[in-house]
Design an enzyme around this catalytic site. Structure first.
Site, PDB file in Angstrom:
ATOM      1  N   LYS A  80     -18.423 -16.418 -39.132  1.00 12.49           N
ATOM      2  CA  LYS A  80     -18.833 -17.096 -38.084  1.00 12.49           C
ATOM      3  C   LYS A  80     -20.579 -16.603 -38.036  1.00 12.49           C
ATOM      4  O   LYS A  80     -20.638 -15.299 -38.210  1.00 12.49           O
ATOM      5  CB  LYS A  80     -18.236 -16.502 -36.669  1.00 12.49           C
ATOM      6  CG  LYS A  80     -18.764 -17.425 -35.454  1.00 12.49           C
ATOM      7  CD  LYS A  80     -17.944 -16.781 -34.305  1.00 12.49           C
ATOM      8  CE  LYS A  80     -18.145 -17.376 -32.918  1.00 12.49           C
ATOM      9  NZ  LYS A  80     -17.440 -16.885 -31.837  1.00 12.49           N
ATOM     10  N   SER A 155     -15.571 -20.374 -28.958  1.00  9.56           N
ATOM     11  CA  SER A 155     -16.740 -20.720 -29.536  1.00  9.56           C
ATOM     12  C   SER A 155     -16.747 -20.692 -31.158  1.00  9.56           C
ATOM     13  O   SER A 155     -17.798 -21.214 -31.626  1.00  9.56           O
ATOM     14  CB  SER A 155     -17.792 -19.601 -29.060  1.00  9.56           C
ATOM     15  OG  SER A 155     -17.464 -18.472 -29.545  1.00  9.56           O
ATOM     16  N   SER A 179     -12.421 -16.681 -28.011  1.00  6.56           N
ATOM     17  CA  SER A 179     -12.984 -17.556 -29.057  1.00  6.56           C
ATOM     18  C   SER A 179     -12.536 -17.455 -30.444  1.00  6.56           C
ATOM     19  O   SER A 179     -13.048 -18.208 -31.350  1.00  6.56           O
ATOM     20  CB  SER A 179     -14.449 -17.524 -29.163  1.00  6.56           C
ATOM     21  OG  SER A 179     -15.136 -17.553 -27.690  1.00  6.56           O
TER      22      SER A 179
END
Length: 491
Positions: A80, A155, A179
């Site tokens: 990420k 997210s 997330s």
């Protein structure tokens, strides 16, 4: 040989270790897959082709030299874009850091490299991890491989989508209010949020410092446990890091895979079984509860009365911390700079830079947080939210005196169409309704696929006491042993 991109991380590691394939072959297969499908998924913001192949060659050379490597050596991983990666762009999904190449690796990235995993690149995310759909990325939304007109969760939707699209067998996410778990649920993958402090935040670009928790994403529970074991553990560079070893999550996942939960007591949270969830989600959850009972678990109902206040408390605490953390992005020290033509004051340059560099959702949260921390309102808002956080922690403590772990749906609904909720922030925030309490408490939670609703994945969440991460892996693996893994329609 079976398509390498469809194999588990465990199986890939075994093939590389035995010499049946090479790390370079495995890496090339995944890079080819990214090239073939990512224009439709947009899971990646940056693909580090040269770096990945160099890392894979190094693994093959070390193996040929007779070195004993780790259990995931040669396995690709997607990271990420919230974690710093030396020399590789780290944007946090924001224009304000477009093109920034950090001079250092986050601790988790260092551990991934040391373990011999191969970093494929950086995955898309909501800007500064603020969102529940990966529609708030400054670089465009990620699409759910199950239905590319739908969101992949947020997210960390890029990491989850990369797994579901078979672009990577492993991924790293971060979980501030759900997330990791929420994207896992809506993409039919596994997402685990470790105990807060059980994984290092050093090099994690901060959103909410008392909540942010990096963790593993995978397609199977065992793969997630193996990745958790690699990245977890104490880090003296992180002041919030717990100076204890990671529980044996791999052994717990293997034990759970036998399908025996005899002696395990699981609690259903009464406050999470009423309104707020789609009927199809609740139906899949109830069916999974029956499955866990058949595996030997004792199911009891517990009450956590303050969980209903978790959402408003979170949306005071997290924005307050973000308003402080994001003050460093001033257009002076690094990142974007706008309006510096020699005729403007420093304050004007900072204002223009933030106006151009931050997206609407980030600005919204900064303003909410600044207001909550302002003179005259601190006690009424932020102070009260912290008191609610204490009450939620007490609810967890009381519940874990009665049961070994808690279970609930991961999300109230399946993946919704892109654009369906962006006009109503509150409806977007509801996506994390069931995951936020765990972040406020600081304990671990995992989402594992448990069924389908309207042809789309549903996740079951397992929550455990702090530093009892092994419990959630055992329960999740037991359910997986019956339900199996999920395969989206072909892209």
């Amino acid at each position: 040989m079976t398509d390498l991109t469809r194999m588990t991380a465990t199986d890939l590691a075994g093939l590389v270790a035995s010499g049946e394939t090479s790390a370079v072959e495995v890496t090339r297969a995944h890079l080819d897959r990214i090239a073939a499908v990512d224009d439709r998924v947009h899971a990646f913001l940056h693909v580090d082709t040269e770096g990945a192949l160099a890392a894979a060659r190094a693994v093959d050379e070390r193996r040929a030299a007779g070195e004993q490597l780790g259990p995931l050596a040669g396995v690709p991983v997607a990271v990420k874009d919230v974690l710093t990666t030396k020399g590789v762009p780290t944007t946090v999904g924001s224009k304000i850091l477009e093109g920034w190449r950090p001079p250092y690796d986050a601790t988790i990235v260092q551990r991934l490299r040391a373990a011999g995993t191969v970093m494929l690149g950086k995955t898309n995310m909501d800007e500064f991890a603020m969102g529940s759909s990966t529609e708030y990325s400054a670089y465009g939304p990620t699409h759910n491989p199950w239905d590319t007109d739908r969101i992949p969760g947020g997210s960390g939707g890029g990491s989850a989508a990369a797994l579901a699209a078979y672009e990577a067998p492993l991924a790293i996410g971060s979980d501030t209010g759900g997330s990791i778990r929420q994207p896992g649920a809506v993409t039919g993958t596994v997402g685990a949020k470790p105990t807060y402090g059980g994984t290092s935040r050093y090099g994690l670009v901060a959103f909410s410092s008392s909540l942010d928790t990096p963790g593993p994403c995978a397609r199977t529970v065992l793969d997630a446990a193996l990745l958790h074991q690699v990245i977890g553990g104490h880090d003296p560079r992180d002041s919030t890091s717990i100076p204890q070893p990671v529980p044996d999550v791999v052994a717990a996942a293997k034990l759970g895979a036998t399908g025996d939960l005899t002696g395990v007591k699981l609690g259903i949270v009464r406050e999470f079984t009423g309104e707020g969830a789609e009927p199809g989600v609740m139906a899949a959850f109830r069916e999974s509860v029956d499955t866990l009972a058949k595996l030997g678990a004792e199911i009891v109902e517990v009450s956590c009365p303050h969980f209903r206040y978790a959402l408003p408390a979170y949306y005071l605490i997290a924005p307050s911390e973000c308003s402080s953390n994001l003050a460093r992005f001033d257009g002076v020290r690094f990142g974007l700079r706008v309006g510096d033509d020699g005729n403007r004051s420093l304050e004007e340059v900072m204002s223009l830079t933030r106006e151009a560099g931050f997206g609407a959702e980030v600005k919204r949260r900064i303003m909410v947080g600044t207001y909550a921390l302002s003179s005259g309102y601190y006690d009424a808002y932020y102070g009260q939210a912290q008191k609610v956080r204490t009450l939620i922690t007490r609810d967890f403590t009381s519940a874990f005196e009665q049961v070994d772990a808690l279970i609930s749906p991961t999300t109230p609904f399946v993946a919704f169409p892109i654009g369906a909720r962006t006009a109503d922030p509150y409806q977007m925030y509801l996506a994390d309704l069931f995951t936020i309490p765990t972040n406020l408490y600081g304990g671990p939670g995992i989402s594992v696929p448990c069924g389908l609703s309207e042809g789309l994945p549903v996740g079951l969440q397992v929550m455990a006491p702090t530093m009892a991460d092994d419990r959630m892996y055992r329960v999740a693996a037991a359910l997986e042993s019956v339900v199996g893994t999920f395969t989206p329609p072909a892209l």
